[in-house]
Design a protein around this motif. Structure first.
Motif, PDB file in Angstrom:
ATOM      1  N   GLY A 148       0.809  -1.217   0.000  1.00  0.00           N
ATOM      2  CA  GLY A 148       0.000   0.000   0.000  1.00  0.00           C
ATOM      3  C   GLY A 148       0.838   1.261   0.000  1.00  0.00           C
ATOM      4  N   ALA A 149       1.988   1.207   0.668  1.00  0.00           N
ATOM      5  CA  ALA A 149       2.876   2.372   0.732  1.00  0.00           C
ATOM      6  C   ALA A 149       3.736   2.513  -0.517  1.00  0.00           C
ATOM      7  N   ALA A 167       6.214  -8.928  -4.507  1.00  0.00           N
ATOM      8  CA  ALA A 167       4.861  -9.388  -4.854  1.00  0.00           C
ATOM      9  C   ALA A 167       4.765  -9.707  -6.343  1.00  0.00           C
ATOM     10  N   ARG A 168       5.356  -8.870  -7.172  1.00  0.00           N
ATOM     11  CA  ARG A 168       5.332  -9.127  -8.619  1.00  0.00           C
ATOM     12  C   ARG A 168       6.081 -10.404  -8.976  1.00  0.00           C
ATOM     13  N   ASP A 169       7.153 -10.682  -8.241  1.00  0.00           N
ATOM     14  CA  ASP A 169       7.971 -11.855  -8.521  1.00  0.00           C
ATOM     15  C   ASP A 169       7.377 -13.151  -7.975  1.00  0.00           C
ATOM     16  N   ALA A 170       6.427 -13.048  -7.052  1.00  0.00           N
ATOM     17  CA  ALA A 170       5.834 -14.252  -6.458  1.00  0.00           C
ATOM     18  C   ALA A 170       5.076 -15.042  -7.518  1.00  0.00           C
ATOM     19  N   ALA A 215      -7.383  -4.065   0.669  1.00  0.00           N
ATOM     20  CA  ALA A 215      -6.223  -4.857   0.254  1.00  0.00           C
ATOM     21  C   ALA A 215      -6.162  -4.961  -1.271  1.00  0.00           C
ATOM     22  N   ARG A 216      -7.305  -5.220  -1.874  1.00  0.00           N
ATOM     23  CA  ARG A 216      -7.357  -5.313  -3.340  1.00  0.00           C
ATOM     24  C   ARG A 216      -6.941  -3.986  -3.976  1.00  0.00           C
ATOM     25  N   ALA A 260      -4.114  -3.071  -6.678  1.00  0.00           N
ATOM     26  CA  ALA A 260      -4.440  -2.365  -7.921  1.00  0.00           C
ATOM     27  C   ALA A 260      -3.558  -1.126  -8.071  1.00  0.00           C
ATOM     28  N   ASN A 261      -3.384  -0.387  -6.996  1.00  0.00           N
ATOM     29  CA  ASN A 261      -2.546   0.810  -7.051  1.00  0.00           C
ATOM     30  C   ASN A 261      -1.086   0.483  -7.344  1.00  0.00           C
ATOM     31  N   ALA A 262      -0.673  -0.725  -6.971  1.00  0.00           N
ATOM     32  CA  ALA A 262       0.703  -1.168  -7.253  1.00  0.00           C
ATOM     33  C   ALA A 262       0.817  -1.802  -8.634  1.00  0.00           C
ATOM     34  N   GLY A 263      -0.309  -1.902  -9.339  1.00  0.00           N
ATOM     35  CA  GLY A 263      -0.291  -2.484 -10.681  1.00  0.00           C
ATOM     36  C   GLY A 263      -0.225  -3.997 -10.688  1.00  0.00           C
ATOM     37  N   ILE A 264      -0.663  -4.631  -9.592  1.00  0.00           N
ATOM     38  CA  ILE A 264      -0.649  -6.089  -9.495  1.00  0.00           C
ATOM     39  C   ILE A 264      -2.096  -6.562  -9.484  1.00  0.00           C
ATOM     40  N   ASP A 265      -2.491  -7.282 -10.526  1.00  0.00           N
ATOM     41  CA  ASP A 265      -3.899  -7.688 -10.609  1.00  0.00           C
ATOM     42  C   ASP A 265      -4.081  -9.191 -10.783  1.00  0.00           C
ATOM     43  N   ASP A 266      -3.002  -9.951 -10.662  1.00  0.00           N
ATOM     44  CA  ASP A 266      -3.100 -11.391 -10.896  1.00  0.00           C
ATOM     45  C   ASP A 266      -3.153 -12.192  -9.602  1.00  0.00           C
TER      46      ASP A 266
END
Length: 128
Positions: free
Chosen positions: A51-52, A61-64, A78-79, A83-89
């Protein structure tokens, strides 16, 4: 059903994030995430860091292989962090969608609620 996403069975990097609000559904989210980690589904990771926008945490998170996000209620905090971090998968689970009522502040989560969330996440991940 898809292959199991549980890290203990698949060897995948599975990260688990939980709502951290003040309501019972947030407490249940956190307790369920901790139980899932103990059960070998994955490792808890820091939602606040996502979030920060802490770049190292966002990149982790992207690499997970799998991100599991447990939101307490329809506000979907949390969602939205994801979304703000550009992670939607990620795999998203909303506690109130499981029939667990968001109660007035001060009402604790129950063991039954936590078990319901754990079962729902394991079902979504194919490791039930």
């Amino acid at each position: 059903m898809a292959d199991c996403c549980c890290s203990s069975k698949s060897g995948k990097t599975v990260l688990i994030y939980a709502c951290s609000g003040g309501a019972n559904v947030a407490e249940a989210s956190d307790l369920a995430a901790r139980q899932l980690a103990r059960d070998g589904v994955g490792s808890m990771f820091c939602l606040a860091g996502i979030g920060a926008g802490i770049q190292g945490m966002v990149q982790t998170a992207r690499d997970a292989d799998v991100n599991i996000v447990i939101d307490g209620c329809p506000l979907d905090c949390a969602r939205t962090c994801f979304a703000n971090a550009g992670i939607d998968d990620a795999i998203f689970v909303r506690v109130t969608d499981l029939g667990i009522e968001k109660l007035p502040k001060g009402q604790p989560a129950t063991a039954e609620d936590v078990a319901t969330i754990v079962a729902a996440v394991k079902d979504r991940c194919g490791c039930g």
